[in-house]
Design an enzyme around this catalytic site. Structure first.
Site, short mmCIF file in Angstrom:
data_model
loop_
_atom_site.label_atom_id
_atom_site.label_comp_id
_atom_site.label_asym_id
_atom_site.label_seq_id
_atom_site.Cartn_x
_atom_site.Cartn_y
_atom_site.Cartn_z
N ASP A 138 0.84 -1.19 0.00
CA ASP A 138 0.00 0.00 0.00
C ASP A 138 0.88 1.24 0.00
O ASP A 138 1.75 1.39 0.86
CB ASP A 138 -0.92 -0.01 1.22
CG ASP A 138 -2.14 0.87 0.99
OD1 ASP A 138 -2.52 1.09 -0.17
OD2 ASP A 138 -2.74 1.32 1.99
N TYR B 110 1.09 5.67 -0.55
CA TYR B 110 0.68 6.82 0.28
C TYR B 110 0.83 8.03 -0.62
O TYR B 110 1.51 8.98 -0.29
CB TYR B 110 1.66 6.82 1.47
CG TYR B 110 1.40 7.64 2.67
CD1 TYR B 110 0.18 7.61 3.34
CD2 TYR B 110 2.42 8.46 3.19
CE1 TYR B 110 -0.01 8.34 4.50
CE2 TYR B 110 2.24 9.18 4.34
CZ TYR B 110 1.02 9.13 5.00
OH TYR B 110 0.84 9.85 6.15
N HIS C 75 -3.77 13.68 1.38
CA HIS C 75 -3.96 12.69 2.45
C HIS C 75 -2.73 12.62 3.35
O HIS C 75 -2.86 12.62 4.58
CB HIS C 75 -4.25 11.31 1.85
CG HIS C 75 -4.24 10.22 2.88
ND1 HIS C 75 -5.22 10.11 3.85
CD2 HIS C 75 -3.36 9.20 3.12
CE1 HIS C 75 -4.95 9.07 4.63
NE2 HIS C 75 -3.83 8.50 4.21
N ARG D 109 1.28 13.21 13.74
CA ARG D 109 2.54 13.78 14.23
C ARG D 109 2.40 15.30 14.35
O ARG D 109 3.04 16.06 13.63
CB ARG D 109 3.69 13.43 13.26
CG ARG D 109 4.04 11.95 13.23
CD ARG D 109 5.01 11.61 12.12
NE ARG D 109 4.45 11.94 10.80
CZ ARG D 109 3.51 11.21 10.18
NH1 ARG D 109 3.04 10.12 10.74
NH2 ARG D 109 3.04 11.58 9.01
N GLU E 121 -10.74 3.67 3.65
CA GLU E 121 -9.83 4.48 2.83
C GLU E 121 -10.14 4.17 1.37
O GLU E 121 -10.04 3.02 0.94
CB GLU E 121 -8.36 4.17 3.14
CG GLU E 121 -7.91 4.65 4.51
CD GLU E 121 -6.39 4.64 4.70
OE1 GLU E 121 -5.72 3.83 4.03
OE2 GLU E 121 -5.89 5.45 5.50
N GLU F 180 -9.31 3.94 -2.29
CA GLU F 180 -8.06 3.81 -3.04
C GLU F 180 -8.31 3.20 -4.41
O GLU F 180 -9.34 2.57 -4.66
CB GLU F 180 -7.07 2.91 -2.29
CG GLU F 180 -6.76 3.36 -0.88
CD GLU F 180 -5.53 2.68 -0.28
OE1 GLU F 180 -4.77 2.04 -1.04
OE2 GLU F 180 -5.34 2.80 0.94
N ASP G 208 -9.16 0.21 1.97
CA ASP G 208 -8.16 -0.19 2.97
C ASP G 208 -8.70 0.14 4.36
O ASP G 208 -8.31 1.14 4.98
CB ASP G 208 -6.85 0.55 2.68
CG ASP G 208 -5.74 0.14 3.62
OD1 ASP G 208 -5.68 -1.05 3.99
OD2 ASP G 208 -4.93 1.01 3.99
N ARG H 247 -8.23 3.16 13.53
CA ARG H 247 -7.27 4.25 13.76
C ARG H 247 -6.66 4.22 15.15
O ARG H 247 -5.49 4.63 15.32
CB ARG H 247 -7.97 5.60 13.54
CG ARG H 247 -8.50 5.81 12.14
CD ARG H 247 -7.40 5.72 11.09
NE ARG H 247 -7.93 6.02 9.75
CZ ARG H 247 -7.24 5.93 8.65
NH1 ARG H 247 -5.97 5.52 8.69
NH2 ARG H 247 -7.78 6.22 7.48
N GLN I 90 -4.07 1.45 15.04
CA GLN I 90 -2.97 1.94 14.20
C GLN I 90 -2.10 2.93 14.96
O GLN I 90 -0.86 2.85 14.92
CB GLN I 90 -3.54 2.60 12.95
CG GLN I 90 -2.50 3.12 11.97
CD GLN I 90 -3.12 3.84 10.76
OE1 GLN I 90 -4.34 3.86 10.59
NE2 GLN I 90 -2.28 4.42 9.94
N LYS J 193 -4.64 -2.42 10.14
CA LYS J 193 -4.99 -2.53 8.73
C LYS J 193 -5.24 -3.98 8.31
O LYS J 193 -5.99 -4.22 7.35
CB LYS J 193 -3.82 -2.02 7.86
CG LYS J 193 -3.40 -0.58 8.14
CD LYS J 193 -4.28 0.39 7.40
CE LYS J 193 -3.65 1.79 7.39
NZ LYS J 193 -4.41 2.70 6.52
N THR K 7 -8.95 -5.91 3.71
CA THR K 7 -8.78 -4.97 2.62
C THR K 7 -9.72 -5.44 1.52
O THR K 7 -9.56 -6.55 1.01
CB THR K 7 -7.33 -4.97 2.10
OG1 THR K 7 -6.44 -4.72 3.18
CG2 THR K 7 -7.14 -3.90 1.02
N GLU L 243 -9.58 12.08 7.97
CA GLU L 243 -9.42 13.45 7.48
C GLU L 243 -10.71 14.26 7.63
O GLU L 243 -10.67 15.42 8.04
CB GLU L 243 -8.99 13.43 6.01
CG GLU L 243 -7.60 12.85 5.79
CD GLU L 243 -7.28 12.70 4.30
OE1 GLU L 243 -6.94 13.70 3.67
OE2 GLU L 243 -7.40 11.56 3.79
#
Lengths: 365, 365
Positions: free
Chosen positions: B94, B96, B101, B110, B162, B164, B194, B198, B201, B214, B218, B318
């Site tokens: 996967d 990014y 995103h 972070r 997610e 994708e 995906d 959270r 994670q 994760k 999937t 998000e």
């Protein structure tokens, strides 16, 4: 170290006729398993056997022992066959179960943070690796090219090995597998070298973890020693602090496998899996705790097996403190990282039981 | 949105007789591919076909178009078959690749560091996921249990999707594959969800990246649209700053696929893969730059496809700024994260070409 009747590790071998056969090893010979069960071993791999479950494992092992003891079956000299990877790797997961390795690596990679993240003593930290680049012992390891920093794409200047124990899953699962049920699913162990390009790894690793710095090659010993051969090498877990409740391990899942790492015949490390903080039963319980199934052929690496002593560090990253120091070889050479032509051999044993070796020589990139 | 002759996506389906067949979809019917090539499609999967390479892909596509146009072959109504995953997933990677995103997620995970790590504009950052838990659209997604923090092991309280695009590798490779050669290896695209826990994670992710947050599921659309159907949806890359030299992409590898995400029939996101910073050709070039081979069935996810607008965010992380805000559904409900019973449907299209949908309903853990 003998390959005796109490050992009998499994592999696939390719004979002089080019045919692939599933075998066990006895001394310097191999026993073809096909006559013992023509269905399980029909394709020359261990895949069907691994997936057949614990009773089938015990049955075949018993029959192999009887057959060899009876002495009326021709064994094939090991010198006339070539051992290959005996199973199709499904998912490859690498854990990080040595507190010594994790602490040393944490200090190097995150000098301004805590060496261990808060998760480390709660769950066994791990990540998924690339199943497609798991190769058998003896396969040359080509120095990988990679992004060493923001402006340099070049062959790695920091090629390393990692001495690990690998666990091979046999019986698939659905739903969570508890610590106490791990032995229903884990067939046996192999030796594993998780080759690492430290410069590539350092640049790529935030925030999603190791990727191309690891995915170029992971070498495993072709011989898989069944857990059934390691009854005398099993010890209770000694884990402080206690892990998450669902990971409490009151069984005998801590293995006493002694590893030796040689680079060009110089012993650089002697370590033991007794020093690992986490057990393979906890790997299985954690991995499936979110409902993810195990598949036959899943390969679980322990992570680098390092001990507390200077001579028990399982990779050059730790030995040379990330290249700041050197190690000396018996031939007068010194190393910070591996050079082209270097050969790394990891051997393993548990008392009289030998796990064989995983070997790889570095080829120029 | 029609499934016309210029589209013809591929899948495996299981018929009322329980047999599995490889097919292409035309309108609301499917065409059995077995008569077109009895060898490639003998086992009812797409595996041999995917591995057969670009010329075989073109040949079969041409013959399927001719067969349907000729009109003398019976098509099977889609309502009488059940689409399933058409290929064996080898390694699942996967990426990014959306700067929107990655920036949004970086600010959330972070808050005290830079949103993007220094590597992000140099190489396409990615990680290996769990191939064994890639499931076909329609498979219920059971809320995973996990370690939410140091003391809480419970069903996730922050279940997310997610949106994708997935890329399916056909032709295997040895050695590095350049950007310009990617189309020799990538067969086509699917829609991919995906699913992410959270809280799990967040707790697990340092230092080795996403893992159990994760790996529980999937979901992918069963229909794989060949790149050959997307000729009008290919655009030059527009990448600032320039990537590492070996990743420069001067081809038309930026795809214009419009994604729509619905939760319980409420549209929560419309985004486009034209907004992705990295192309699938760069994924392939990066992934193989260390010498790792591609295998038939490798699945490469784009990462969450988010755009710059509030309505173009591809996951709840998000949209709700990590649960700090809510989104409203047309039925009056509000969500920070997914609730049991919620159904997420991601659809995709490129002009007249539809990619179908990937669908999953959350079941209680």
């Amino acid at each position: 170290m003998a390959y005796g009747l109490d050992n009998l590790p499994y592999a696939s071998v390719v004979g002089t006729d080019g045919r692939r056969r599933a075998v066990v090893r006895f001394g310097d010979d191999v026993l073809d398993l096909t006559p013992l069960d023509s269905t399980l071993f029909a394709d020359g791999t261990l895949d069907a056997f691994l997936g057949a479950g614990r009773q089938a494992w015990a049955d075949v092992r018993g029959r192999a022992q009887e057959t060899i003891e009876a002495g009326d079956t021709a064994l094939t000299p090991l010198t006339t066959v070539r051992p290959v990877l005996g199973f199709a790797v499904a998912d490859y997961v690498d854990f990080y179960a040595s507190i010594h390795h994790a602490t040393n690596a944490g200090r190097i990679f995150r000098p301004h943070g805590d060496a261990l993240a808060p998760n480390w003593t709660v769950v066994p930290v791990g990540y998924h690796g690339r199943a497609g680049t798991v190769v058998a012992s003896g396969t040359p390891v080509v120095r990988p090219t990679g992004q060493l920093d923001a402006t340099t794409f070049a062959p790695t200047r920091a090629l390393d090995f990692e001495a690990e124990l690998g666990f091979v899953v046999g019986t698939p699962s659905t739903g969570a597998v508890g610590v106490a049920d791990a032995d229903e699913h884990v067939f046996g162990v192999c030796l594993l070298d998780d080759w690492s390009a430290r410069d590539v790894q350092r640049f790529e690793t935030q925030p999603l973890g190791p990727f191309l710095g690891k995915s170029f090659a992971t070498s495993v010993s072709p011989w898989i020693t069944p857990l059934a051969a390691l009854q005398d090498a099993r010890f209770p877990s000694v884990q402080t602090p206690a892990p998450a409740d669902h990971l409490l391990d009151t069984g005998r899942h801590r293995l006493g496998i002694e590893l030796t790492v040689r680079v060009n015949d110089t012993v650089l490390c002697r370590s033991s899996t007794t020093d690992l903080h986490w057990t393979y039963a906890q790997f299985v319980a954690h991995l499936t705790s979110n409902g993810a199934p195990l598949r036959t052929g899943d390969l679980l690496g322990s992570g680098t097996v390092s001990g507390p002593e200077p001579g028990s560090l399982g990779c050059l990253l730790e030995m040379t403190r990330n290249g700041a120091e050197t190690v000396s070889l018996d031939d007068g050479g010194v190393r910070t990282w591996l050079e082209d032509g270097d050969e790394v051999v990891i051997t393993g044993s548990a008392g009289p039981i030998t796990l064989g070796e995983v070997r790889g020589r570095v080829a120029a990139g």
